[in-house]
Each structure stands twice: as structure tokens, then as C-alpha cells.
Design a protein around this motif. Sequence first.
Motif, short mmCIF file in Angstrom:
data_model
loop_
_atom_site.label_atom_id
_atom_site.label_comp_id
_atom_site.label_asym_id
_atom_site.label_seq_id
_atom_site.Cartn_x
_atom_site.Cartn_y
_atom_site.Cartn_z
N ALA A 169 11.36 3.38 4.98
CA ALA A 169 10.50 2.50 5.76
C ALA A 169 11.25 1.23 6.16
O ALA A 169 11.00 0.65 7.21
CB ALA A 169 9.24 2.15 4.97
N SER A 182 0.83 -1.21 0.00
CA SER A 182 0.00 0.00 0.00
C SER A 182 0.87 1.27 0.00
O SER A 182 0.47 2.28 -0.55
CB SER A 182 -0.93 -0.01 1.21
N LEU A 183 2.06 1.18 0.59
CA LEU A 183 2.93 2.37 0.57
C LEU A 183 3.44 2.63 -0.84
O LEU A 183 3.53 3.77 -1.29
CB LEU A 183 4.12 2.18 1.52
N ASP A 203 1.89 1.75 -3.61
CA ASP A 203 0.74 2.26 -4.36
C ASP A 203 0.54 3.74 -4.08
O ASP A 203 0.31 4.53 -4.98
CB ASP A 203 -0.53 1.49 -3.97
N GLY A 204 0.63 4.10 -2.79
CA GLY A 204 0.43 5.49 -2.41
C GLY A 204 1.41 6.40 -3.13
O GLY A 204 1.04 7.45 -3.65
N SER A 205 2.65 5.95 -3.19
CA SER A 205 3.67 6.79 -3.82
C SER A 205 3.48 6.86 -5.34
O SER A 205 3.49 7.94 -5.92
CB SER A 205 5.05 6.22 -3.49
N TYR A 206 3.25 5.72 -5.98
CA TYR A 206 3.02 5.74 -7.43
C TYR A 206 1.78 6.57 -7.75
O TYR A 206 1.73 7.30 -8.74
CB TYR A 206 2.83 4.32 -7.97
N GLY A 207 0.77 6.45 -6.89
CA GLY A 207 -0.48 7.16 -7.12
C GLY A 207 -0.30 8.67 -7.09
O GLY A 207 -1.13 9.41 -7.61
N LEU A 208 0.78 9.15 -6.45
CA LEU A 208 1.03 10.58 -6.42
C LEU A 208 1.92 11.02 -7.58
O LEU A 208 2.32 12.16 -7.66
CB LEU A 208 1.71 10.96 -5.10
N THR A 268 10.24 6.44 -5.52
CA THR A 268 9.54 5.61 -4.54
C THR A 268 10.52 4.81 -3.71
O THR A 268 10.39 4.71 -2.49
CB THR A 268 8.57 4.66 -5.28
N LYS A 317 12.58 7.42 -1.44
CA LYS A 317 11.90 8.26 -0.44
C LYS A 317 10.88 7.52 0.39
O LYS A 317 10.47 8.01 1.44
CB LYS A 317 11.22 9.42 -1.16
N VAL A 318 10.42 6.37 -0.07
CA VAL A 318 9.41 5.66 0.72
C VAL A 318 9.93 4.31 1.19
O VAL A 318 9.93 4.00 2.37
CB VAL A 318 8.11 5.49 -0.09
#
Lengths: 269, 413
Positions: free
Chosen positions: B317, B294-295, B297-302, B309, B312-313
Amino acid sequence: MQIQQIDEQQAARQGDAAEMIIKTRDVDVFYGDNQALKHVSLDIPKHQITSLIGPSGCGKSTYLRCINRMNDTVDGCRVEGEILLDGVNIYGPEVDEVLLRARVGMVFQKPNPFPKSIYDNIAYGPRIHGLAANKDELDEIVLTSLEKAGLIKEVQDRLHSSGTGLSGGQQQRLCIARALAVRPDIILMDEPCSALDPIATAKVEELIDELKENYTIIIVTHSMQQAARISQKTAFFHLGEIVEAGDTEKLFTSPSDERTQGYITGRFG
Amino acid sequence: MSFYPLLIVLLLMSAVGYWFGSKKALGAVRKSSSFITPRPHQFGLYVVIWALVPPVLLGALWVMLQMTPLQMETGTSQQIDRIFFPILVLLAAGGGLYISILRINPDLRVRKTIEGLVYIILILASIVSILTTLGIVLSLLFETIQFFKKVPMTEFFFGLNWSPQTALRADQVGSSGSFGSIPLFTGTLLITFIAMCVAVPLGLLSAVYMTEYASSKFRAVVKPLLEILAGVPTVVYGFFAALTVGVFFRDVGDSIGIDIVSESALAAGVVMGMMIIPFVSSLSDDIIMAVPQSLRDGSYGLGATKSETVRKVILPAALPGIVGAVLLAVSRAIGETMIVVMAAGFAANLTANPLEAVTTVTVQIVGLLVGDQEFDSAKTLAAFALALVLFVVTLCLNVIALIVVRKYREKYD
Ligand SMILES: Nc1ncnc2c1ncn2[C@@H]1O[C@H](COP(=O)(O)OP(=O)(O)OP(=O)(O)O)[C@@H](O)[C@H]1O
Ligand SMILES: [Mg+2]
């Protein structure tokens, strides 16, 4: 196609000539050999809320993920057909899917804030797209996004504490704020309230309703009441096809297909 | 009766007990009106437990008694050994057998007895491993204390000179031995540092490639290959380092006019780094895979790219886990022996120059203990002191790794 025409005629009759920001033409989606969407055609009106409903596994999420090309990140997924965003086919060769995703924001079923501070969560998008020239502009973007998402009062004195420390509903609004910060035109929401309690859900719904002033919103939901409450248009998916699409009110009061009738009265799904 | 016939008789008895117990249980269970009863083979096991546990306990007691310094004439002791003990054992087994068979009835809670025994066996297994570790530490400690009676602590910890050759005979001329361990620890640090410079970037980047970029087909082929690399015996790496890499570095040095010895710290460190790459990469691979989808996805989605990704993510993490993995790799590098024995040699130079030869703690431990040794010479005891320090260092590293991981986890969850 037929449904579309009926829909457009209706819209014309009501004198509501909404501009269609997204036009989907005959889209097929395959995961490997398994076809998840079959000949889907659907138009999405600008600055309105369109909800997608249908039984589990019917392809709602798949359709949503076509619009910002998130399906490209899935191994073995193939999309055929055309999706026009302001008249440009987003699957065309000249379109950069990464930039597309900045125009078409997405909010997911489970709140997924990054394990960073609230501030950094929202600043993430503006930073990678270079939307702010300096710290002040970035602060400005973060604060307005939080304000638009209706979260500012709750978090203004803890902007630098972790985003994962918020409540579920706050996290979801943080994710919405994060999407707003990159100034999208369209926001896709995949069951954004399914992990929230009724009060948090009401807040998010209220927020979505306000957002339609400036954004086009497509929302997947399993709650018929929610679709009826917040959306102007509704599309009913069944086994990878669109069975019926049109004005929410009409679809819920006098559906023209008996499968729709069956689903909204709870006979299957 | 001596040990083996006794064992065979015992096993025979328990086999008979098993057969008899199951058979009796079968009859009893059939007649019983009770709804659910234990299965016949469980009754059989129950009888076997009763037949074997008392003799085993008796045997353990016996061994312990014999270890206590009990004064006894050898003649009587032998007689007791040969006649009295076996009879006692057989009586115990027979008694157990008899009682348990008598007690068989459908309402007996034999499952409980069996579960209880399983529980005890599991506890014993873990106690054995804990006690072993404790025993090792204690023996290290005692020998080290012996060592420090012969060599002052200050010399060992602060001395800059290591040459452990002591005189064998009192009248022999020669060095009296000096035990300054600093050159060994700096050597270990230098080689470990070089190894980490090789292993961490390569291992981490390959893990990122495998998890985020490679197609699932490529991954399915290459991941097992990497794991095979992890299974190569270190002695193979060792002669690779000594015969190929060391010589190669020396030749390269010659051709550009730098003096590199063929047993350089550089060669040993680089090869040790290569050995650790699969270790780092497979640990980081697991850690990166555990970052929730989900992290991403969140990053690609932005609208983030793949590398954004990752940088930075995903890596932030996964950082706590990666730090833990690196610390584990360090403690492995520090303890690694074979490669450095073959590639780095025994010269205890105090230097930070990777082009010179250095030696490590583990190499010196090997050096001190090979060949015929007197067990109480300072030279032999020095090995224990070195081992103890090595043990403490790796223990501290592992504890720090745990603390780091836990601290980050609190922050992110
Ligand atoms: N990553 C994937 N790989 C393979 N098949 C998939 C994948 N994602 C979805 N599918 C398949 O595509 C079909 C449509 O799935 P989709 O997730 O779009 O359903 P949905 O309508 O969103 O269902 P739900 O309401 O349960 O979320 C399903 O049959 C599903 O098995
Ligand atoms: Mg879905």
C-alpha cells in the motif's frame, strides 16, 4: 452472573438448550489507567446472533476486540479475567493470538478492503494460513466465500479488478467474504452497516441472518431496530458494565432494568 | 538627499500616518452608528499603505529607467538623482498620506485594501522564486551554448576521456584539454548506486521498525535522534569517509589481499548512503504512518502476523510513496558534492569497479571553478554544461517520481 443464571433458566424453560461457545467471566479492560470494561460476564450461544447495544463509549467495541485479542495490538491496553472459547481460556499462556484470530473473524465499521484485487483480498487469509494446496483449491475457496457473502453475481467477471473500486455495500460484503475464507467459527462485527445506505444494509442483514446457520455472530449496533430484527440475544452495555442481557425479544419488550428501558425508548444514549 | 535619510523620513512619515489614521478612525468609529466597523489599527495600516506604496513604485520605476541606456550628461543626471527624485518621492508619500487620511470614515472598506496588499505580497514572493529558478536555467543554457561553440557536442556527450586542463597561453605546451563527460557520469552512477544499496534497505527497515514494531516510548526517543543525524553537515560525513572509512576499507583489502585504493568509490558511496539513511527513513516513516490503521486491523483480524501484515499489506500500500522517496533520495545523492569531493577525488577513471577511484560530475564542477579562472575559457564553461546536464537529470528523476506516485494512486484509490 445473576443475569446469566436467569438467562440460562429461561433458555432451559424454553427447551432451547443452546450450547454456549464463548463464556466471559469477570473481564476488566484498562487503557492505561482508564478502565473501559468492569466485571463483564456474558455467555454467547453457538450459531446464533448476539447483538451488543449501548450508548457511545460504553465499551461495546472494546468487548468485541477482547474476543479475538485485537486489543493486544493497542499500546497500553490490559485485559484481566477469563474468556473461554470452547472451554479454553484465550488469554491463557498456550494460546497463540494470531491463530485465534483465524478462528474468530472480524468485520469492521468502515469497509476496509486491501488495495488489491477482489480475488487477492479473499485469497489473503487462505494464503497466509496455507488453506489451499494449489491454485484450484484457492479458486474454489474464493468462489465459495464470494457465494456465501452473496457477492458472486456482482463481481464474477471482475475478480481481478481492485477491491477498492466496489461500492460501499459491496466492499463490506467483500470484507465478510474475506473473513469467511479463513473458515472461522465466530464472526465479530463492529457496526458493519453504519457506513451503508438502507438498501445495502438490508442486503448485509439478510446475509448475516443466513450466516448464523454455520457461524456464531456477535454484532455491535447502534440501531435498536437492527438488533431487534436480526439477533436472538442482546446485551445492553452502559458505562463499561453489562446492565442486562438475554433474549432479544424480552429485552426489547419488557426490560428488567430501568436504564435499559430508558435507552431503548430513546431517553438517553 | 541620499538613500538612507530619505528612507528614514519615509518611515517617520508613515509612523505619523499610522498614529494619525488610528486616532482619526477612533473618533469616526465611535460616532458611527454602523454596527461593525474596521478596527482603528486597520485604518492606521491603511494610511501606511497609502504613504509607502507610491514611493516604492516610484523608486522601482526610477531604477528601471536608470538601467535603460538613456543618454544623459552625468552632471544633470546627478542633479536629478540628488534633488528631483527625493522631492518626487516625498511628494508621492505626502500625497498618499493626505488622501488616505481625508478618506477615513467608518464605511471605508479598509480590510479589502489590506487583504489586497497581502495578496500582492504573497504573489510577488512566489514570482520571485519562480523567476530565480528560470534565471538560473537560462544562464546555464547560455553558457552551455558558449561551451558547445568551443567543444563539439559529440565529444562532450560521447567522449571517454576527461582532462580539462587547457593551455593558458597560446605558446604553452601541454594538453589541449579533452571534455568527454562519460567517465564523470558513470562515476556518479556508480557512487549513487552504492549509496542507494546502503540507504534504501537500511532506511526502509528502520522505518518499518519505527512505525510497526517500536513502542511509542522508544519512538519518541529515537525518532528525534535520527533527525539529528540528518542535520549533520555533509562536510563531517566527508572527512569521516576520507579519513576513517576509506582507510578502513583499504586496510581490510590489504589484509585479505585485495587492492583497494583509499579513495575508492566504495568508501564514498557507503558514507553517502549513510548520509541519506535518515532522509529515506523519515520519508518512508511518514508514508507508512499514512497507511490507514483500518488496513492493519483488517490484516490482523484475519490472523496475519506482524511481518505478514508488513510485507503483504503495508508495504504494497505504501509502495508508490516509497518509490517516490527513493527517487528523491537518488536525486539527492546525484547532487551531493562535499562527501565525494573529500572521499572520491578527482581522477576521472572510466570503470565499474567500486574498489577503484572515480570522480563525479559535482566534484568536477568544483574542480573547474576553484581558483582564478577566465570566464570564457572552455574549462570554465564546461562547468556550466555539466551543471545543466545534472539539472536536467534530477529534473527528469523528480518528474518520474511524480508520475509513478500518481499512477499507483489511481490504481489504489
Ligand atoms: N485505543 C484506545 N485507547 C484509549 N482508550 C480507548 C481506546 N479505545 C477505546 N478507549 C476508551 O474505552 C472506552 C470504551 O470505548 P469503546 O470504543 O469500546 O466504546 P463503544 O461502545 O464501542 O463506543 P461507540 O459506540 O462510539 O463505538 C471509551 O471511554 C474510550 O475512550
Ligand atoms: Mg465502537
